[in-house]
Motif scaffolding. Structure first.
Motif, short mmCIF file in Angstrom:
data_model
loop_
_atom_site.label_atom_id
_atom_site.label_comp_id
_atom_site.label_asym_id
_atom_site.label_seq_id
_atom_site.Cartn_x
_atom_site.Cartn_y
_atom_site.Cartn_z
N GLN A 1 31.07 -54.79 -4.39
CA GLN A 1 30.66 -54.54 -3.00
C GLN A 1 29.31 -53.85 -2.95
OE1 GLN A 1 33.82 -52.52 -0.88
NE2 GLN A 1 35.38 -53.78 -1.85
N PHE A 2 29.08 -52.93 -3.88
CA PHE A 2 27.82 -52.18 -3.94
C PHE A 2 26.65 -53.15 -4.16
CE2 PHE A 2 24.45 -49.72 -5.72
CZ PHE A 2 24.60 -48.42 -5.27
N VAL A 3 26.76 -54.00 -5.17
CA VAL A 3 25.68 -54.94 -5.50
C VAL A 3 25.40 -55.87 -4.34
CG1 VAL A 3 25.01 -56.86 -7.00
CG2 VAL A 3 26.12 -54.84 -7.99
N LYS A 4 26.44 -56.41 -3.73
CA LYS A 4 26.26 -57.35 -2.61
C LYS A 4 25.59 -56.68 -1.42
CE LYS A 4 30.33 -60.05 -3.89
NZ LYS A 4 31.70 -60.44 -3.49
N ALA A 5 25.87 -55.39 -1.22
CA ALA A 5 25.26 -54.67 -0.09
C ALA A 5 23.80 -54.36 -0.36
CB ALA A 5 26.04 -53.37 0.16
N LYS B 1 25.94 -39.69 0.74
CA LYS B 1 26.87 -40.65 1.31
C LYS B 1 26.20 -41.35 2.49
CE LYS B 1 31.55 -40.96 3.19
NZ LYS B 1 32.80 -40.23 3.47
N ARG B 2 26.19 -42.68 2.44
CA ARG B 2 25.50 -43.43 3.49
C ARG B 2 26.07 -44.84 3.59
NH1 ARG B 2 19.64 -43.25 0.98
NH2 ARG B 2 20.46 -41.17 0.57
N GLU B 3 25.66 -45.56 4.63
CA GLU B 3 26.10 -46.94 4.81
C GLU B 3 24.94 -47.88 4.52
OE1 GLU B 3 27.16 -49.60 8.62
OE2 GLU B 3 28.54 -47.93 8.33
N ILE B 4 25.23 -48.93 3.72
CA ILE B 4 24.21 -49.93 3.39
C ILE B 4 24.77 -51.29 3.75
CG2 ILE B 4 22.77 -50.93 1.59
CD1 ILE B 4 23.20 -48.37 -0.04
N ASN B 5 24.21 -51.91 4.77
CA ASN B 5 24.66 -53.24 5.20
C ASN B 5 26.18 -53.31 5.38
OD1 ASN B 5 22.04 -54.32 5.18
ND2 ASN B 5 22.17 -54.76 2.98
N GLY B 6 26.74 -52.27 6.00
CA GLY B 6 28.18 -52.24 6.26
C GLY B 6 29.01 -51.67 5.13
N PHE B 7 28.38 -51.37 4.00
CA PHE B 7 29.09 -50.81 2.85
C PHE B 7 28.83 -49.30 2.79
CE2 PHE B 7 28.74 -49.45 -1.63
CZ PHE B 7 30.06 -49.63 -2.02
N VAL B 8 29.90 -48.53 2.61
CA VAL B 8 29.76 -47.07 2.58
C VAL B 8 29.75 -46.59 1.13
CG1 VAL B 8 30.77 -44.87 3.27
CG2 VAL B 8 30.93 -46.84 4.80
N VAL B 9 28.68 -45.92 0.74
CA VAL B 9 28.56 -45.36 -0.60
C VAL B 9 29.52 -44.18 -0.74
CG1 VAL B 9 27.03 -44.22 -2.25
CG2 VAL B 9 26.16 -46.07 -0.80
#
Length: 363
Positions: free
Chosen positions: A72-76, A15-23
């Motif tokens: 959201q995942f793809v955009k991040a 679990k992590r944050e990518i460009n403001g998106f949380v997996v």
């Protein structure tokens, strides 16, 4: 669901944050297996395999339960992906790689459902594919992709009826369909709301031409539709009514010739197409149709003249090459005929008519 897509669960510690998106580890991630591989190998896992699978789901299953999460995942993970794939899609469409282009634009629509420029790219891709089908002599395929183009323009208008470019390109689409009433309507909308001066000028020129020739006329549209639906007697009767008041408009004579040609009345069709030429018609479609009728009435010299002019205008049109091959066959020149059919296959490898005639030459 695509059989090449499998779903995996990631560990809680990923679990992590990518460009403001949380997996979210609780949501399974799709993975597209590598080409030629029957099973998924976790050691080969990459972001590209995950994103490719997400885009495929967004293209073909918009109601998938995790669709919004995948967007959201793809955009991040790939913030520039939309623009990059748009360029690839346009390139593929321009090179007639229609299946790939269509899938790209559909995936991008799944990623950004309200992005109208992308929807217009998809509509124009369908238009080009319909034209390609027409050149191949496949009317059913042509109708299919014209219908898809129509539905796609309609979808763009439903999202934002005030978006100018939708009206410009929809107007051009209807113009190509000889639906002059709808063409005029959309082009007039573009003139009133568009910002591009060159496009406004082009749209106004078409409107002026339609108005001066009365082509935005219900009678003309009815005739065209009847003939397209093979209701030939009704279509021919309607277009004759139109010609009675507009005998100087080449389009009317063309539609009359088209109706006669579909009815197998080649001499009458030839006369109508010649009248279309006399009144200024010089389109590739007119030249090709006239050439067919000339062949059927044994006027090989004029058929060749028409096909040469058509090929000069569109040197990659496989339909013209096939007709040239048929003309060569009728003149007894099998070598020349084979060359034209082979050329048609080079530009259109799936052209069943070219293959059929090549097989006939071998017998």
């Amino acid at each position: 669901m695509d059989e090449n897509i499998v779903f995996i669960k990631i560990k809680e510690d990923m679990k992590r944050e990518i460009n403001g998106f949380v997996v979210n580890p609780d949501i399974p991630l799709p993975v597209e297996k590598l080409a030629g591989s029957d099973n998924f190998d976790p050691e080969q896992l990459s972001w590209e395999m995950i994103i490719s699978a997400m885009l495929k789901i967004l293209a073909y299953d918009r109601d998938f339960e995790h669709a919004e999460y995948y967007r959201q995942f793809v955009k991040a993970v790939k913030p520039d992906l939309f623009n990059e794939m748009t360029k690839v899609g346009i390139y593929k469409a321009s090179n007639r790689n229609f299946d790939i282009a269509e899938e790209i634009f559909m995936a991008l629509e799944g990623l950004e459902p309200d992005d109208i420029p992308n929807i217009l790219n998809l509509a124009r891709c369908y238009e080009e594919r319909a034209k390609y089908c027409r050149e191949s002599g496949d009317e059913c395929c042509e109708d299919k992709y014209n219908d898809l183009a129509y539905e796609t323009y309609k979808r763009a208008l439903d999202i934002d009826p005030m978006y100018p470019d939708t009206h410009f390109y929809a107007g051009a689409f209807f113009l190509g369909q000889s639906n002059y009433i709808k063409a005029r309507e959309h082009l007039a909308d573009y003139v009133s709301m568009g910002k591009d001066d060159d496009k406004k000028k082009a749209a106004q020129e078409v409107i002026d031409k339609l108005d001066s020739h009365d082509l935005a006329d219900n009678l003309f549209k009815e005739a065209f539709d009847f003939i397209k639906m093979d209701m030939l007697d009704k279509g021919i009767a309607r277009i004759k009514e139109f010609i009675a008041d507009h005998d100087d408009i080449w389009n009317g004579w063309f539609v009359l010739g088209w109706g006669y040609r579909k009815a197998g009345k080649y001499a009458d069709a030839k006369d109508a197409f010649l009248k279309a030429q006399e009144n200024g018609g010089d389109s590739v479609e007119l030249l090709n149709e006239l050439a067919v009728c000339c062949m059927e009435t044994n006027d090989y010299k004029y058929a060749e003249k028409c096909l040469k002019e058509a090929l000069r205008k569109e040197p990659e049109n496989s339909s013209i090459m096939i007709n040239f091959g048929l003309l060569s066959m009728r003149k007894g020149d099998k070598d020349s005929a084979e060359g034209f059919f082979q050329s048609a296959l080079e530009y259109d490898p799936d052209n069943r008519y070219a293959r059929k005639y090549l097989d006939e030459l071998k017998k």
